[in-house]
Design a protein around this motif. Structure first.
Motif, PDB file in Angstrom:
ATOM      1  N   GLU A 199      34.608  43.964  61.345  1.00  0.00           N
ATOM      2  CA  GLU A 199      34.882  45.074  61.561  1.00  0.00           C
ATOM      3  C   GLU A 199      34.451  46.081  60.136  1.00  0.00           C
ATOM      4  O   GLU A 199      33.581  45.364  59.625  1.00  0.00           O
ATOM      5  N   ASP A 200      34.760  47.139  59.758  1.00  0.00           N
ATOM      6  CA  ASP A 200      34.583  47.879  58.051  1.00  0.00           C
ATOM      7  C   ASP A 200      35.166  47.651  57.052  1.00  0.00           C
ATOM      8  O   ASP A 200      36.322  47.991  56.894  1.00  0.00           O
ATOM      9  N   VAL A 201      34.407  46.083  56.722  1.00  0.00           N
ATOM     10  CA  VAL A 201      35.182  45.337  55.421  1.00  0.00           C
ATOM     11  C   VAL A 201      34.452  46.066  53.691  1.00  0.00           C
ATOM     12  O   VAL A 201      34.863  45.425  53.202  1.00  0.00           O
ATOM     13  N   LEU A 202      33.257  46.518  53.942  1.00  0.00           N
ATOM     14  CA  LEU A 202      31.992  46.691  53.067  1.00  0.00           C
ATOM     15  C   LEU A 202      31.917  47.886  51.972  1.00  0.00           C
ATOM     16  O   LEU A 202      30.926  48.484  53.606  1.00  0.00           O
ATOM     17  N   LEU A 211      33.856  43.515  48.814  1.00  0.00           N
ATOM     18  CA  LEU A 211      33.539  43.568  50.097  1.00  0.00           C
ATOM     19  C   LEU A 211      35.681  43.433  49.870  1.00  0.00           C
ATOM     20  O   LEU A 211      35.935  42.898  49.381  1.00  0.00           O
ATOM     21  N   THR A 212      35.486  43.409  50.893  1.00  0.00           N
ATOM     22  CA  THR A 212      37.964  43.335  51.430  1.00  0.00           C
ATOM     23  C   THR A 212      38.093  42.202  51.618  1.00  0.00           C
ATOM     24  O   THR A 212      37.402  42.825  53.053  1.00  0.00           O
ATOM     25  N   VAL A 213      38.515  40.594  51.648  1.00  0.00           N
ATOM     26  CA  VAL A 213      38.619  40.289  52.630  1.00  0.00           C
ATOM     27  C   VAL A 213      40.056  40.004  52.855  1.00  0.00           C
ATOM     28  O   VAL A 213      40.914  39.870  52.434  1.00  0.00           O
ATOM     29  N   ASP A 241      39.011  50.684  40.515  1.00  0.00           N
ATOM     30  CA  ASP A 241      38.525  52.041  41.303  1.00  0.00           C
ATOM     31  C   ASP A 241      38.295  52.020  43.206  1.00  0.00           C
ATOM     32  O   ASP A 241      39.265  52.776  43.753  1.00  0.00           O
ATOM     33  N   ALA A 242      37.940  50.980  43.402  1.00  0.00           N
ATOM     34  CA  ALA A 242      37.716  50.520  45.115  1.00  0.00           C
ATOM     35  C   ALA A 242      39.400  49.991  45.188  1.00  0.00           C
ATOM     36  O   ALA A 242      39.439  49.795  47.303  1.00  0.00           O
ATOM     37  N   ALA A 243      40.420  49.830  44.444  1.00  0.00           N
ATOM     38  CA  ALA A 243      41.702  49.668  45.011  1.00  0.00           C
ATOM     39  C   ALA A 243      42.410  51.377  45.636  1.00  0.00           C
ATOM     40  O   ALA A 243      42.730  51.203  47.306  1.00  0.00           O
ATOM     41  N   MET A 377      39.966  40.853  43.123  1.00  0.00           N
ATOM     42  CA  MET A 377      41.732  41.343  42.873  1.00  0.00           C
ATOM     43  C   MET A 377      42.298  41.517  43.866  1.00  0.00           C
ATOM     44  O   MET A 377      42.038  41.369  44.661  1.00  0.00           O
ATOM     45  N   ALA A 378      43.346  41.229  43.713  1.00  0.00           N
ATOM     46  CA  ALA A 378      44.935  40.554  44.953  1.00  0.00           C
ATOM     47  C   ALA A 378      44.887  42.012  45.070  1.00  0.00           C
ATOM     48  O   ALA A 378      45.338  42.908  43.750  1.00  0.00           O
TER      49      ALA A 378
END
Length: 398
Positions: A199-202, A211-213, A241-243, A377-378
């Protein structure tokens, strides 16, 4: 998807909490290994609800809330977090024998949040440590407060935050294939984690790659790798910002042979056709802890007047004159092959005063490698609320 936190917090509330996290981390000389602005946020609201005059206005400005929203925040946040998947929050208030709390102030808190300080330092420490351990599932065993300080503690406010999730796609762990290049190539047996996502996580941008884990509940952990020449503060700013899911562009938009920060896009022949994105991730396990003295962050947190024994005004909290004499946070975060867990305890203390396949299908794959220090960050996925953040200077070793 609507969650309990959606009902508890408006988008403006989430933006205010994240703004506090950003301002606080930016104000520090170094990005901590682990920190939680969310752990501080309800305590500032509790202080604001008991403050008057300029002290009240300074705390509200730091919170980013008006007086009405601040008054309701502790209970709303508590109820929303407790009902969230993978998240728990506890609040506690302990008053000494000389402090009579204002009933209007305590009415905004659950009955079980109110306790007492006996004045016996050993007994009080044991009780406070037990509370910290119980509300962080043992991740933090000691309340970060000095009960023997020169200014005797007469009132203690605390929050305990626990974040825990298991990965939707687990990593494979190895320590036998260290990094070929980069500052971590000299480390012996770093715990290297590898996974492949369909899936598109990067996402990539000019200054950073994220990267979204994904966790199996409502919690995601974002890893941010910046350009070599960026300071940790700049990398963390990009990660915050990526949040916003609209940050950057998908790594799937990169052409074969094109590179981004930490990312390489390649093609290969496979036995089956490509049906979606293919993202390879090489990261590291980390186990980090930080003990933070927040008194040096008074301006960023709105505590300048609250921590001034002469100018602090908390007439709506208790009749006795009080000021913030200690503000501390202990935070820990663990990122491993199967999941993530983090905890933060924050305190403000107040003193008085099969077959052979045929490889005929062309496939495209984007690989990202975290082989040097990075930010993490979580995030509560449904709301975008930042829960815990920090800087990984070194990976965990096997």
């Amino acid at each position: 998807m609507t969650t309990a936190l959606h009902e508890a917090l408006t988008p403006a509330d989430v933006a205010a909490a994240n703004a506090l996290t950003r301002r606080w981390l930016a104000s520090r000389d170094e990005i901590p290994a682990a920190a939680s602005g969310l752990g501080i946020w309800p305590l500032l609201a509790m202080l604001a609800n008991g403050a008057t005059g300029k002290t009240h206005r300074e705390l509200l400005a730091a919170l980013g809330l008006d007086a009405t929203r601040a008054a309701a925040l502790p209970r709303r946040l508590l109820d929303g977090a407790r009902a969230a998947d993978g998240l728990n929050l506890a609040l506690g208030v302990w008053a000494g024998p000389e402090v009579v709390l204002d009933p209007d102030w305590t009415a905004e808190l659950p009955v079980e949040a109110i306790g007492s300080l006996t004045g016996d330092a050993a007994a009080d420490k044991a009780a406070l440590d037990a509370w910290a351990a119980a509300n962080t599932d043992g991740l933090i065993e000691t309340m970060p407060v000095d009960l023997d300080a020169d200014d005797p503690i007469e009132l203690l406010l605390a929050s305990a935050l626990l974040v825990r999730t298991e990965w939707a796609v687990e990593f494979e762990e190895t320590s036998h294939a260290p990094f070929a290049t980069g500052p971590w190539s000299v480390l012996e047996r770093p715990r290297i984690l590898r996974a492949t996502y369909g899936e598109d996580v990067l996402r990539v941008a000019e200054d950073a790659t994220v990267l979204t884990v994904r966790g199996d509940g409502d919690i995601d952990v974002l890893l941010g790798l910046g350009r070599d020449d960026l300071a940790p503060h700049e990398v963390m700013s990009a990660l915050l910002d990526a949040a916003d899911p609209s940050w950057g562009r998908s790594a799937t938009s990169l052409a074969v042979g094109e590179q981004a920060i930490g990312v390489r896009v390649s093609e290969y022949m496979a036995a089956s056709p490509q049906t979606g994105p293919e993202i390879g991730a090489t990261a590291v396990a980390f186990d980090v802890t930080a003990d933070l003295d927040l008194t040096g962050d008074a301006e960023a947190l709105g505590l300048t007047l609250a921590a001034d024994r002469e100018r602090a005004r908390f007439e709506r909290l208790a009749a006795r004159r009080l000021f913030v004499s200690q503000a501390r946070q202990s935070c820990t975060a663990r990122f491993g092959p199967t999941g993530f867990e983090a905890a933060a305890v924050t305190v403000t203390a107040m003193a008085g005063y099969g077959f052979a396949p045929v490889f005929e299908h062309r496939r495209v794959r984007a690989d990202v490698v975290f082989d040097r220090p990075f930010a993490y960050m979580a995030v509560h996925r449904p709301t975008g609320l930042v829960l815990v953040a920090g800087w990984v200077a070194e990976p965990a070793l096997a």
